[in-house]
Design an enzyme around this catalytic site. Structure first.
Site, PDB file in Angstrom:
ATOM      1  CG  HIS A  12      -1.980   1.038   1.225  1.00 37.32           C
ATOM      2  ND1 HIS A  12      -3.321   0.736   1.085  1.00 37.32           N
ATOM      3  CD2 HIS A  12      -1.920   2.382   1.340  1.00 37.32           C
ATOM      4  CE1 HIS A  12      -4.035   1.847   1.130  1.00 37.32           C
ATOM      5  NE2 HIS A  12      -3.192   2.869   1.283  1.00 37.32           N
ATOM      6  CG  HIS A  14      -1.268   6.464  -2.229  1.00 31.87           C
ATOM      7  ND1 HIS A  14      -2.417   6.427  -2.985  1.00 31.87           N
ATOM      8  CD2 HIS A  14      -1.599   5.956  -1.020  1.00 31.87           C
ATOM      9  CE1 HIS A  14      -3.411   5.929  -2.263  1.00 31.87           C
ATOM     10  NE2 HIS A  14      -2.938   5.624  -1.064  1.00 31.87           N
ATOM     11  CG  HIS A 192      -7.738   3.843   0.123  1.00 30.83           C
ATOM     12  ND1 HIS A 192      -7.188   3.264  -0.999  1.00 30.83           N
ATOM     13  CD2 HIS A 192      -6.735   4.570   0.692  1.00 30.83           C
ATOM     14  CE1 HIS A 192      -5.913   3.623  -1.105  1.00 30.83           C
ATOM     15  NE2 HIS A 192      -5.619   4.410  -0.092  1.00 30.83           N
ATOM     16  CD  GLU A 195      -7.290   6.448   6.151  1.00 32.86           C
ATOM     17  OE1 GLU A 195      -6.236   6.982   6.531  1.00 32.86           O
ATOM     18  OE2 GLU A 195      -7.631   6.392   4.952  1.00 32.86           O
ATOM     19  CG  ASP A 273      -1.392   5.741   3.200  1.00 30.54           C
ATOM     20  OD1 ASP A 273      -1.675   5.605   1.993  1.00 30.54           O
ATOM     21  OD2 ASP A 273      -2.188   6.231   4.021  1.00 30.54           O
ATOM     22  CG  ASP A 274       0.155   8.947   0.999  1.00 30.36           C
ATOM     23  OD1 ASP A 274       0.215   8.849  -0.228  1.00 30.36           O
ATOM     24  OD2 ASP A 274      -0.885   8.709   1.653  1.00 30.36           O
TER      25      ASP A 274
END
Length: 329
Positions: A12, A14, A192, A195, A273-274
């Site tokens: 996961h 980005h 997604h 969350e 994630d980021d």
């Protein structure tokens, strides 16, 4: 054996969200684009909450205008991943940002990304695969265009289809056409959910989109029956603890439900994630999990085994990764 040297698989990530701030600032300077509001006084990405994070994310991506820009971005991201022991990563890539969902332009961007990914794999041994991602808050019609781009480029490198963006916009099922299109093209599916939208969003993803994995999914912990369903159906969660803590979903790693979900039999993986947005790396994720829950080599090996089984890659790549993990062990 410790988290510092352990080989890691990440599901996961980005690609734009993994851009180092220094890289984005340098590109903005080259192109004379003003990004003053994107960074704080220390040069880090600046945002206060999730909606503002999305705005800053999209503002930062405006400097990425050409296939060459994405080549440079891909190299920077993969080098950072490799420094933290990542040997395989699946990254979310959106035709919305790569060519405005025009199929011809998307193919050009994709070729450029694949070319540099192969180059870095030869140099550093890290394998990258792509998951085409529609942007939820751009709406279902644009998601259809994105799905067509995904279907037309599905193969050994584009291995999945997913959805990111603002989880509070519409319902998962409103994007069913796009997911059906991707499924018919042979792509594996993730989205997604759970969350910001709560347990009901996860149920929608399972029932309406029939996904293989769930991005985040941590709020399933609020619904014991849903936890049982995830465990029974072996639906894998792509959990990003550092992201959840940075965005205020949980106050710290010790309060995060990843350990409770795992203890309940849910298949969990760990990703970033980021990462620069949340001041994390895969190394830091392992370190914090070790500190919060006392996890050690067996736990991290189990996370890798789950990630390996859940990866959307082809069998040959999976077998190659398995051998590399076994060699290390």
């Amino acid at each position: 054996m410790s988290w510092k040297t352990f080989p890691k698989l990440e599901l996961h990530l980005h690609i734009e969200g993994a851009a180092p701030p220094k890289f984005i600032r340098g590109l903005a300077q080259e192109k004379s684009i003003n990004l003053d509001r994107v960074f704080d006084e220390r040069g880090a990405y600046a945002y206060r909450d999730f909606p503002e994070f999305l705005k800053v994310y999209e503002a930062a991506t405006q400097v990425l205008k050409t296939p060459r820009d994405y080549q440079r971005l891909t190299r920077a991201v993969l080098e950072n991943c490799a420094e933290n022991g990542v040997i395989y990563a699946e990254t979310f890539i959106s035709p919305d940002f790569c060519g405005g969902r025009d199929l011809g332009a998307w193919r050009e961007y994709l070729h450029a990304i694949q070319e540099i990914a192969a180059e870095v794999e030869a140099e550093l041994g890290i394998i990258l695969r792509g998951i085409v991602t529609c942007i939820r808050h751009f709406g279902p019609e644009k998601a259809k265009e994105t799905a067509i781009c995904a279907a037309e480029t599905a193969g050994d490198w584009i291995v999945g289809f997913g959805m990111g963006g603002d989880e509070t916009i519409l319902r998962q099922g409103d994007y069913a056409w796009a997911f059906d299109c991707a499924r018919e093209a042979g792509l594996r599916l993730t989205t997604h959910a759970g969350e910001w939208g709560g347990p009901d969003a996860i149920r929608q993803a399972i029932d309406d989109l029939r996904v293989d994995r769930i991005g985040h999914g941590v709020r399933a912990i609020e619904d014991p029956r849903l936890v049982d369903i995830l465990a029974e159906r072996e639906i894998v969660l792509e959990i990003c603890p550092g992201s959840n803590v940075a965005l205020g979903l949980y106050r710290n790693f010790a309060a995060h439900p990843i350990a409770r979900l795992r203890d309940a039999g849910v298949k969990v993986t760990v990703s970033t994630d980021d990462p620069p947005f949340f001041h994390t790396t895969m190394g830091r994720e392992y370190e914090e999990l070790e500190r919060a829950f006392g996890w050690g080599a067996e736990d991290f090996a189990a996370l890798n085994d789950t990630a390996l089984g859940a990866a959307f890659c082809d069998p040959a790549t999976r077998e190659s990764l398995k051998k590399r993990l076994e060699t290390y062990a």
